[in-house]
Design a protein around this motif. Structure first.
Motif, short mmCIF file in Angstrom:
data_model
loop_
_atom_site.label_atom_id
_atom_site.label_comp_id
_atom_site.label_asym_id
_atom_site.label_seq_id
_atom_site.Cartn_x
_atom_site.Cartn_y
_atom_site.Cartn_z
N HIS A 1 -5.31 15.26 -11.44
CA HIS A 1 -6.04 14.19 -11.44
C HIS A 1 -6.80 13.99 -10.05
N PRO A 2 -7.93 13.32 -9.84
CA PRO A 2 -8.35 13.28 -8.60
C PRO A 2 -7.68 12.11 -7.76
N CYS A 3 -6.87 12.58 -6.75
CA CYS A 3 -6.07 11.80 -6.04
C CYS A 3 -6.43 12.27 -4.48
N GLU A 4 -5.96 11.31 -3.57
CA GLU A 4 -6.32 11.59 -2.30
C GLU A 4 -5.20 11.04 -1.29
N ILE A 5 -4.48 11.90 -0.46
CA ILE A 5 -3.46 11.40 0.38
C ILE A 5 -4.08 10.47 1.40
N ILE A 6 -3.32 9.41 1.06
CA ILE A 6 -3.64 8.28 2.41
C ILE A 6 -2.61 7.85 3.57
N GLY A 7 -1.52 8.66 3.30
CA GLY A 7 -0.53 8.25 4.24
C GLY A 7 0.76 8.92 3.93
N GLN A 8 1.92 8.69 4.56
CA GLN A 8 3.11 9.17 4.14
C GLN A 8 4.32 8.08 4.94
N LEU A 9 5.26 8.09 3.94
CA LEU A 9 6.49 7.37 4.25
C LEU A 9 7.70 8.15 4.62
N ASN B 1 11.73 8.69 5.14
CA ASN B 1 13.20 8.33 5.56
C ASN B 1 14.04 9.58 6.17
N ILE B 2 15.17 9.45 6.27
CA ILE B 2 16.06 10.35 7.16
C ILE B 2 15.74 11.90 6.66
N THR B 3 15.63 11.93 5.09
CA THR B 3 15.64 13.11 4.68
C THR B 3 14.51 13.91 3.74
N LYS B 4 13.30 12.78 3.93
CA LYS B 4 12.31 13.56 3.03
C LYS B 4 10.91 12.79 3.51
N VAL B 5 9.79 13.22 3.59
CA VAL B 5 8.51 12.54 3.59
C VAL B 5 8.10 12.40 2.11
N PHE B 6 7.73 11.14 1.89
CA PHE B 6 7.03 10.68 0.54
C PHE B 6 5.64 10.22 0.77
N TYR B 7 4.69 11.28 0.18
CA TYR B 7 3.33 11.08 0.46
C TYR B 7 2.83 9.84 -0.32
N VAL B 8 1.98 9.21 0.06
CA VAL B 8 1.12 8.00 -0.59
C VAL B 8 -0.23 8.61 -1.08
N TYR B 9 -0.71 8.23 -2.39
CA TYR B 9 -1.66 8.80 -2.97
C TYR B 9 -2.78 7.51 -3.33
N LYS B 10 -3.90 7.65 -3.06
CA LYS B 10 -4.85 6.98 -3.80
C LYS B 10 -5.65 7.53 -4.81
N ILE C 1 -8.40 6.22 -8.45
CA ILE C 1 -9.23 5.20 -9.18
C ILE C 1 -9.14 5.31 -10.47
N HIS C 2 -8.42 4.15 -11.22
CA HIS C 2 -7.98 4.24 -12.47
C HIS C 2 -8.66 2.96 -13.26
N ARG C 3 -9.42 3.36 -14.25
CA ARG C 3 -10.24 2.27 -14.82
C ARG C 3 -11.05 1.57 -14.09
N GLY C 4 -11.46 2.11 -13.08
CA GLY C 4 -12.27 1.27 -12.01
C GLY C 4 -11.54 0.34 -10.94
N THR C 5 -10.36 0.79 -10.97
CA THR C 5 -9.34 0.07 -10.03
C THR C 5 -8.60 1.01 -8.90
N GLU C 6 -8.68 0.68 -7.85
CA GLU C 6 -8.12 1.54 -6.60
C GLU C 6 -6.65 1.28 -6.79
N ILE C 7 -6.08 2.36 -7.06
CA ILE C 7 -4.38 2.27 -7.42
C ILE C 7 -3.92 3.12 -6.20
N THR C 8 -2.62 2.78 -5.48
CA THR C 8 -2.16 3.40 -4.62
C THR C 8 -0.66 3.83 -5.34
N PHE C 9 -0.19 5.08 -5.15
CA PHE C 9 1.09 5.31 -5.74
C PHE C 9 1.80 6.25 -4.95
N CYS C 10 3.19 6.48 -5.02
CA CYS C 10 3.95 7.19 -4.49
C CYS C 10 5.41 7.52 -5.20
#
Length: 217
Positions: A12-20, A22-31, A33-42
């Motif tokens: 799916h067309p996704c863009e990495i927009i950041g990362q979160l 914690n002490i053991t892992k990096v969690f990428y934050v993706y953006k 567009i779903h049904r015309g709405t911008e969705i951020t998920f991780c």
């Protein structure tokens, strides 16, 4: 389950927009567009404390409508992969007590519950509303406790819902949960790990996105 998130991102067309972190892992934050709405998920870590750490950072970044999608253990007879929509979470964990006064349960936001239900219905999926048992004891789902929770009306068990719901209430954001069953504790004498709901998460992500769209003002 983690690989299913990567699989979803890969097709799916996704863009990495950041990362979160914690002490053991990096969690990428993706953006996306779903049904015309911008969705951020991780992804989030397993367990309430780690999941709430990620939620806090997403809220600080502007998230106002949040839907978590993940698997759970079945406490009642079901088919693996069945969908459940929690309306109440029993608080047998610690994290929620840092956000709300002590109480037996926490109720989920009704608007978010309705949005998750609408997403399921529009996709032709059956589901059950439920009370979920949120616990942080990996190896303490003993036979007696399973029977006790079933008597209290719990249909499923997982490790994050009460924590996330409490954080959302305290922060004033909408939060809903979409669960699908993986292993089964329905027969308290014979645990069945089944296939841990393998292959279901990618579809659940799509349903969660639909629910977020429904929650938007």
């Amino acid at each position: 389950m983690g690989q299913e998130v990567e699989d979803y991102v890969s097709i799916h067309p996704c863009e990495i927009i950041g990362q979160l972190e914690n002490i053991t892992k990096v969690f990428y934050v993706y953006k996306t567009i779903h049904r015309g709405t911008e969705i951020t998920f991780c992804r989030t870590p397993l367990g309430g404390a780690g999941a709430v750490q990620i939620m806090e950072e997403l809220i600080a970044g502007g998230a106002e409508e949040i839907v978590a999608a993940g698997n759970c253990g079945a406490l009642i007879e079901d088919a693996e992969g069945d969908f459940f929509v929690p309306v109440t979470a029993l608080r047998q964990e610690d994290t929620s007590y840092h956000y709300l006064p002590p109480a037996r349960e926490v109720k989920l936001d009704e608007n978010a519950v309705l949005a998750v239900e609408k997403a399921l219905a529009e996709n032709g999926e059956s589901y059950r509303r439920c009370k979920t048992w949120t616990t942080d004891g990996f190896f303490r789902e003993r036979k007696e406790m399973v029977l006790y929770r079933k008597e209290e009306g719990c249909s499923v068990v997982e490790m994050e819902c009460a924590s996330l719901a409490a954080c959302a209430k305290m922060r004033g954001v909408q939060f809903g949960q979409l669960l699908f069953t993986a292993d089964s504790l329905a027969d308290a004498e014979n645990y069945d790990e089944r296939t841990w709901g393998k292959g279901r998460l990618s579809y659940a992500i799509k349903l969660a996105f639909d629910a977020v769209v429904e929650m938007k003002p």
